[in-house]
Design a protein around this motif. Sequence first.
Motif, PDB file in Angstrom:
ATOM      1  N   GLN A 270       0.822  -1.214   0.000  1.00  0.00           N
ATOM      2  CA  GLN A 270       0.000   0.000   0.000  1.00  0.00           C
ATOM      3  C   GLN A 270       0.858   1.268   0.000  1.00  0.00           C
ATOM      4  OE1 GLN A 270      -3.164  -0.327   2.943  1.00  0.00           O
ATOM      5  NE2 GLN A 270      -3.567  -2.428   2.328  1.00  0.00           N
ATOM      6  N   TRP A 271       1.893   1.251  -0.841  1.00  0.00           N
ATOM      7  CA  TRP A 271       2.787   2.400  -0.949  1.00  0.00           C
ATOM      8  C   TRP A 271       2.184   3.497  -1.815  1.00  0.00           C
ATOM      9  CZ3 TRP A 271       8.395   0.235  -1.876  1.00  0.00           C
ATOM     10  CH2 TRP A 271       8.875  -0.307  -0.677  1.00  0.00           C
ATOM     11  N   HIS A 272       1.364   3.115  -2.782  1.00  0.00           N
ATOM     12  CA  HIS A 272       0.715   4.107  -3.637  1.00  0.00           C
ATOM     13  C   HIS A 272      -0.491   3.491  -4.309  1.00  0.00           C
ATOM     14  CE1 HIS A 272       3.435   2.252  -6.742  1.00  0.00           C
ATOM     15  NE2 HIS A 272       2.335   2.342  -7.463  1.00  0.00           N
ATOM     16  N   ASN A 273      -1.291   4.346  -4.914  1.00  0.00           N
ATOM     17  CA  ASN A 273      -2.382   3.953  -5.800  1.00  0.00           C
ATOM     18  C   ASN A 273      -2.123   4.625  -7.139  1.00  0.00           C
ATOM     19  OD1 ASN A 273      -3.897   4.383  -2.889  1.00  0.00           O
ATOM     20  ND2 ASN A 273      -4.525   2.537  -3.969  1.00  0.00           N
ATOM     21  N   MET A 274      -2.930   4.314  -8.110  1.00  0.00           N
ATOM     22  CA  MET A 274      -2.707   4.831  -9.453  1.00  0.00           C
ATOM     23  C   MET A 274      -2.685   6.365  -9.492  1.00  0.00           C
ATOM     24  SD  MET A 274      -1.980   3.292 -12.147  1.00  0.00           S
ATOM     25  CE  MET A 274      -1.391   4.061 -13.619  1.00  0.00           C
ATOM     26  N   LEU A 275      -3.525   7.010  -8.728  1.00  0.00           N
ATOM     27  CA  LEU A 275      -3.618   8.475  -8.756  1.00  0.00           C
ATOM     28  C   LEU A 275      -3.277   9.118  -7.415  1.00  0.00           C
ATOM     29  CD1 LEU A 275      -7.012   8.791 -10.680  1.00  0.00           C
ATOM     30  CD2 LEU A 275      -4.703   8.852 -11.632  1.00  0.00           C
ATOM     31  N   SER A 276      -2.558   8.421  -6.565  1.00  0.00           N
ATOM     32  CA  SER A 276      -2.403   8.877  -5.184  1.00  0.00           C
ATOM     33  C   SER A 276      -1.644  10.196  -5.031  1.00  0.00           C
ATOM     34  CB  SER A 276      -1.767   7.797  -4.313  1.00  0.00           C
ATOM     35  OG  SER A 276      -0.551   7.352  -4.851  1.00  0.00           O
ATOM     36  N   ASN A 277      -0.826  10.594  -5.984  1.00  0.00           N
ATOM     37  CA  ASN A 277      -0.158  11.890  -5.894  1.00  0.00           C
ATOM     38  C   ASN A 277      -1.113  13.022  -6.280  1.00  0.00           C
ATOM     39  OD1 ASN A 277       2.137  13.526  -5.339  1.00  0.00           O
ATOM     40  ND2 ASN A 277       2.529  13.701  -7.528  1.00  0.00           N
TER      41      ASN A 277
ATOM     42  N   ASN B  94      -9.347   5.965  -6.490  1.00  0.00           N
ATOM     43  CA  ASN B  94      -8.047   5.316  -6.664  1.00  0.00           C
ATOM     44  C   ASN B  94      -8.208   3.815  -6.883  1.00  0.00           C
ATOM     45  OD1 ASN B  94      -5.395   6.860  -6.420  1.00  0.00           O
ATOM     46  ND2 ASN B  94      -6.648   7.876  -4.874  1.00  0.00           N
ATOM     47  N   MET B  95      -9.110   3.189  -6.146  1.00  0.00           N
ATOM     48  CA  MET B  95      -9.335   1.750  -6.300  1.00  0.00           C
ATOM     49  C   MET B  95      -9.854   1.438  -7.704  1.00  0.00           C
ATOM     50  SD  MET B  95     -11.581  -0.902  -4.006  1.00  0.00           S
ATOM     51  CE  MET B  95     -10.909  -0.244  -2.502  1.00  0.00           C
ATOM     52  N   TYR B  96     -10.751   2.293  -8.208  1.00  0.00           N
ATOM     53  CA  TYR B  96     -11.268   2.103  -9.563  1.00  0.00           C
ATOM     54  C   TYR B  96     -10.118   2.133 -10.583  1.00  0.00           C
ATOM     55  CZ  TYR B  96     -13.462   3.086 -14.034  1.00  0.00           C
ATOM     56  OH  TYR B  96     -13.823   3.039 -15.355  1.00  0.00           O
ATOM     57  N   TRP B  97      -9.239   3.143 -10.488  1.00  0.00           N
ATOM     58  CA  TRP B  97      -8.141   3.255 -11.454  1.00  0.00           C
ATOM     59  C   TRP B  97      -7.095   2.168 -11.261  1.00  0.00           C
ATOM     60  CZ3 TRP B  97      -8.864   5.205 -15.884  1.00  0.00           C
ATOM     61  CH2 TRP B  97      -9.839   6.181 -16.044  1.00  0.00           C
ATOM     62  N   ASP B  98      -6.916   1.695 -10.034  1.00  0.00           N
ATOM     63  CA  ASP B  98      -6.058   0.523  -9.816  1.00  0.00           C
ATOM     64  C   ASP B  98      -6.652  -0.691 -10.531  1.00  0.00           C
ATOM     65  OD1 ASP B  98      -4.263   1.964  -8.280  1.00  0.00           O
ATOM     66  OD2 ASP B  98      -4.831   1.043  -6.368  1.00  0.00           O
ATOM     67  N   GLY B  99      -7.972  -0.829 -10.459  1.00  0.00           N
ATOM     68  CA  GLY B  99      -8.647  -1.928 -11.155  1.00  0.00           C
ATOM     69  C   GLY B  99      -8.508  -1.822 -12.664  1.00  0.00           C
ATOM     70  N   MET B 100      -8.623  -0.613 -13.214  1.00  0.00           N
ATOM     71  CA  MET B 100      -8.440  -0.415 -14.648  1.00  0.00           C
ATOM     72  C   MET B 100      -7.005  -0.783 -15.055  1.00  0.00           C
ATOM     73  SD  MET B 100     -11.350   0.388 -15.778  1.00  0.00           S
ATOM     74  CE  MET B 100     -11.088   1.003 -17.417  1.00  0.00           C
TER      75      MET B 100
ATOM     76  N   GLN C  16       7.583  10.439 -13.328  1.00  0.00           N
ATOM     77  CA  GLN C  16       8.351  11.646 -13.620  1.00  0.00           C
ATOM     78  C   GLN C  16       7.557  12.703 -14.398  1.00  0.00           C
ATOM     79  OE1 GLN C  16      11.402  12.014 -12.233  1.00  0.00           O
ATOM     80  NE2 GLN C  16      11.122   9.988 -11.344  1.00  0.00           N
ATOM     81  N   LEU C  17       6.931  12.315 -15.504  1.00  0.00           N
ATOM     82  CA  LEU C  17       6.277  13.302 -16.359  1.00  0.00           C
ATOM     83  C   LEU C  17       4.886  13.708 -15.854  1.00  0.00           C
ATOM     84  CD1 LEU C  17       7.295  11.936 -19.889  1.00  0.00           C
ATOM     85  CD2 LEU C  17       8.322  13.811 -18.594  1.00  0.00           C
ATOM     86  N   LEU C  18       3.993  12.724 -15.673  1.00  0.00           N
ATOM     87  CA  LEU C  18       2.622  13.039 -15.257  1.00  0.00           C
ATOM     88  C   LEU C  18       2.479  13.209 -13.751  1.00  0.00           C
ATOM     89  CD1 LEU C  18       0.620  10.627 -17.595  1.00  0.00           C
ATOM     90  CD2 LEU C  18       1.137  13.059 -17.936  1.00  0.00           C
ATOM     91  N   LYS C  19       3.431  12.652 -13.019  1.00  0.00           N
ATOM     92  CA  LYS C  19       3.423  12.713 -11.545  1.00  0.00           C
ATOM     93  C   LYS C  19       2.088  12.218 -10.965  1.00  0.00           C
ATOM     94  CE  LYS C  19       6.887  16.353 -11.334  1.00  0.00           C
ATOM     95  NZ  LYS C  19       8.010  15.487 -11.203  1.00  0.00           N
ATOM     96  N   LEU C  20       1.598  11.104 -11.521  1.00  0.00           N
ATOM     97  CA  LEU C  20       0.362  10.514 -11.019  1.00  0.00           C
ATOM     98  C   LEU C  20       0.551   9.918  -9.624  1.00  0.00           C
ATOM     99  CD1 LEU C  20      -1.004   8.673 -14.192  1.00  0.00           C
ATOM    100  CD2 LEU C  20      -1.704  10.888 -13.246  1.00  0.00           C
TER     101      LEU C  20
END
Length: 170
Positions: free
Chosen positions: A39-46, A59-65, A118-122
């Motif tokens: 649980q260090w990060h999720n897809m959009l956690s930043n 975040n869970m939805y995008w992790d699922g995608m 690096q680029l999108l910083k998601l």
Amino acid sequence: MPPTPSAPLTRTPLIAAGILIGAGMGGFVDGIVLHQILQWHNMLSNQLPPDTLVNAKVNMYWDGMFHAAVWVMTALGLRLLWAAVTRPDVPRSGRTFSGALLLGWALFNLVEGIIDHQLLKLHNVREYAPDPQPWNLGFLGLGVLLLLAGWALVKAGKRDAGAGPAPTHR
């Protein structure tokens, strides 16, 4: 139909299958280990910290995608692998295939690390570390090591191609 003795052998289908499967499996390692277990990060956690129930659900939805995408990638790689091993002009080489798997994982890490970190910083590899950048660079470094190891194995597997065509089992 078996190839004629002068028919050239090609490792390209085996390498393509290994790269796709390796990228998919690398994605699963990232998603399962870093997203779910540690649980260090999720897809959009930043961009959307999971500090509320709504943010956690997004975040869970995008992790699922993300998991769905790497599942499709792995399934396509398995289809390519099936096609490759049924071809008589494709030599079966464990070193070539293992190297291609590592190349795929490396490509996953490098694309994910450069674009998402690096680029999108998601998100960062370890989102809530005091300084997440060393973790992001370590992720890229792992990608480079996987790339070098994979390349070396694929190159070593080229010698296996001289052993002759794959046996046909139909």
